[in-house]
Design a protein around this motif. Sequence first.
Motif, mmCIF file in Angstrom:
data_model
loop_
_atom_site.group_PDB
_atom_site.id
_atom_site.type_symbol
_atom_site.label_atom_id
_atom_site.label_comp_id
_atom_site.label_asym_id
_atom_site.label_seq_id
_atom_site.Cartn_x
_atom_site.Cartn_y
_atom_site.Cartn_z
ATOM 1 N N SER A 105 0.843 -1.188 0.000
ATOM 2 C CA SER A 105 0.000 0.000 0.000
ATOM 3 C C SER A 105 0.881 1.242 0.000
ATOM 4 C CB SER A 105 -0.928 0.012 1.218
ATOM 5 O OG SER A 105 -0.169 0.022 2.402
ATOM 6 N N ALA A 137 5.691 -5.655 5.771
ATOM 7 C CA ALA A 137 5.291 -4.909 6.963
ATOM 8 C C ALA A 137 6.228 -3.728 7.235
ATOM 9 C CB ALA A 137 5.244 -5.846 8.162
ATOM 10 N N GLY A 156 -10.547 -6.426 3.238
ATOM 11 C CA GLY A 156 -10.602 -5.799 4.562
ATOM 12 C C GLY A 156 -11.644 -6.439 5.464
ATOM 13 N N HIS A 157 -12.451 -7.314 4.912
ATOM 14 C CA HIS A 157 -13.447 -8.046 5.706
ATOM 15 C C HIS A 157 -13.169 -9.546 5.628
ATOM 16 C CE1 HIS A 157 -15.899 -4.419 6.224
ATOM 17 N NE2 HIS A 157 -15.528 -4.133 4.987
ATOM 18 N N GLY A 158 -11.890 -9.873 5.615
ATOM 19 C CA GLY A 158 -11.494 -11.270 5.527
ATOM 20 C C GLY A 158 -10.543 -11.513 4.360
ATOM 21 N N CYS A 192 1.001 -8.618 7.466
ATOM 22 C CA CYS A 192 0.240 -7.495 8.037
ATOM 23 C C CYS A 192 -0.934 -7.985 8.878
ATOM 24 C CB CYS A 192 -0.318 -6.593 6.942
ATOM 25 S SG CYS A 192 0.910 -5.963 5.804
ATOM 26 N N ASP A 193 -1.707 -8.900 8.349
ATOM 27 C CA ASP A 193 -2.979 -9.265 8.970
ATOM 28 C C ASP A 193 -2.987 -10.654 9.610
ATOM 29 O OD1 ASP A 193 -4.171 -6.867 8.276
ATOM 30 O OD2 ASP A 193 -4.836 -7.603 6.333
ATOM 31 N N MET A 206 -1.728 -12.097 12.175
ATOM 32 C CA MET A 206 -1.943 -12.249 13.614
ATOM 33 C C MET A 206 -3.416 -12.192 14.006
ATOM 34 S SD MET A 206 1.079 -12.557 14.945
ATOM 35 C CE MET A 206 1.851 -11.708 16.303
ATOM 36 N N LEU A 207 -4.238 -11.538 13.158
ATOM 37 C CA LEU A 207 -5.666 -11.432 13.475
ATOM 38 C C LEU A 207 -6.397 -12.751 13.237
ATOM 39 C CD1 LEU A 207 -6.345 -7.973 11.814
ATOM 40 C CD2 LEU A 207 -6.179 -8.431 14.251
ATOM 41 N N TYR A 208 -5.706 -13.708 12.613
ATOM 42 C CA TYR A 208 -6.364 -14.966 12.236
ATOM 43 C C TYR A 208 -5.766 -16.178 12.954
ATOM 44 C CZ TYR A 208 -8.585 -12.167 8.683
ATOM 45 O OH TYR A 208 -9.322 -11.210 8.046
ATOM 46 N N SER A 244 -18.647 -10.550 5.715
ATOM 47 C CA SER A 244 -17.314 -11.063 6.025
ATOM 48 C C SER A 244 -17.145 -12.427 5.361
ATOM 49 C CB SER A 244 -17.103 -11.159 7.535
ATOM 50 O OG SER A 244 -17.990 -12.097 8.074
ATOM 51 N N GLN A 258 -12.262 -18.099 7.471
ATOM 52 C CA GLN A 258 -12.577 -16.727 7.888
ATOM 53 C C GLN A 258 -11.702 -15.703 7.198
ATOM 54 O OE1 GLN A 258 -12.994 -16.243 12.160
ATOM 55 N NE2 GLN A 258 -13.801 -18.299 12.338
#
Lengths: 107, 278
Positions: free
Chosen positions: B81, B94, B122-124, B131-132, B134-136, B194, B208
Motif C-alpha cells: 500500500s 510490513a 478488509g473483511h477477511g 500485516c494481517d 496475527m488477526l487470524y 465477512s 474466515q
Amino acid sequence: MAVKHFDDVSFKAAAAQGGVMLVDFWADWCGPCRMLAPVIDQLADEYEGKVIVGKVNVDDEPELAAAYGVMSIPNIVILKDGKEADRLIGVQPKGNFTAKLDAVLGK
Amino acid sequence: MYDCIIIGGGPAGLSAAIQLRRRNRSVLVVSNPAAQNPLSKAEKIDNYLGLPGLTGAELLERFQQHAEDAGVEFKTGRVISTMAFDGWMLNVGAEVYQAKALILAAGVTRAAKYPGEQELLGHGVSYCATCDGMLYRKKPVVVVGRSADAPQEANYLAEIGCQVTYVSPQQPKGLNPEIPYVKANRLAVEGEGSVEALTADGAKLPCQGVFILRDSVAPTDLIPGLETEGGYIKVNRHMETSVSGVFAAGDCTGKPLQVSKAVGEGLVAGDSADKFLD
C-alpha cells in the motif's frame, strides 16, 4: 490533544460519554498502522474538543477488536453516541478521514 | 526518506534509477527477485540496439549491474500500500519506506480479481500475510498462491497458529508438507459482510480469511485516483501520471511491451522525477 490509548474499560467509558469518537484499531507489528499513525495524530490535533481520537491495540484487547469485527488493520471506526457511524479500513489519505468525520459531525 | 522510490526492477525501473543517480538523487528500487521478472524468461532478445543475441536473463543482469554500480539501492519485496503524506509512504511487506516521488514500473498485472474479492477486501480478504496474519491465529484461512513467495507466506501463517489451506493452480514449491494443498483454478470468495468460504473449482472451503498473494498489487489499488486507459496507466510525454509526483514507465503504460521502449520511457520518467524534485 494527544491520541488516547484505550483499554476495554477506558474505551467503554469514553463511548458512554457520547459525542463523536474515532478509534484506530492497530498493532505494533503492522506496518500500515505505523504509516497511518502520523495522520491519526494530526486528526487528534485538528479535531480537538470536537472528536475524541484514540487507539486500541488489538493484541492487548482482542475481545474489543472481535466485538467490532476487526479483520484487517488499520481499522478505523467512527462512533457517534457510542454507536458505529462509519468505518475506514486500510491506509487511506487524510482527506478520507476528515470527510467522514465532518459528515458525522454534521458539517 | 529517499528522493525517489521506483516500484519494479525491470528495464524501465532500472533505466529510471540510473538517470536519477546521474542527477545525484537517492533511489530505492523495490521489486520481486530477478528470477520472477518476465524478461529473465525470454530466450533471446534480438532487437535491443547494440547488444544482440543476449538472453533476457543476461540482459537483465547487465542492467542490474549497471544500476548497482551507479549507487542504486535495492529492496526485494512487494509494495502492499502507499499513502501520500509529506511525499509518499510505502509498505513493503510490513516495513515502511518514504520518498518524495514515485515511479511505477512494475510491468503488466494480468490477474483479474476473483468474484467477491473486492467486496470483501478488509473483511477477511487480505493481500498481506505479515500485516494481517496475527488477526487470524487459531482460525481457518486459505492462502491463494499466485506468486513465487506465497508458500513462504503460507508457512509463516501456519507458524503463528493459523489453520492454513493452500490453493493454487500448480503444485507449490517450498510449502510446509503439513499444510493441505488444493489444486484449483476457478476461485470465488464467498460471504455476506465477512468471508465465510472460498470456492475452489466448485468445492467449498470454509474459512474466515483469504490471503490472495500475487506478484504485485495493481497500481490502481496502490495509488488512489490513478487514471488508466485501456488497462494501462495513463501518462503524457513526460511520463507523468494523473497524480502529482507519480510517474510511470515501461510495460505498465502500454504497448509495445519491448525492452527498448521501457528503457527509453524509464529515462524520461527519471528525468521528469528529477525536475519534480527541484
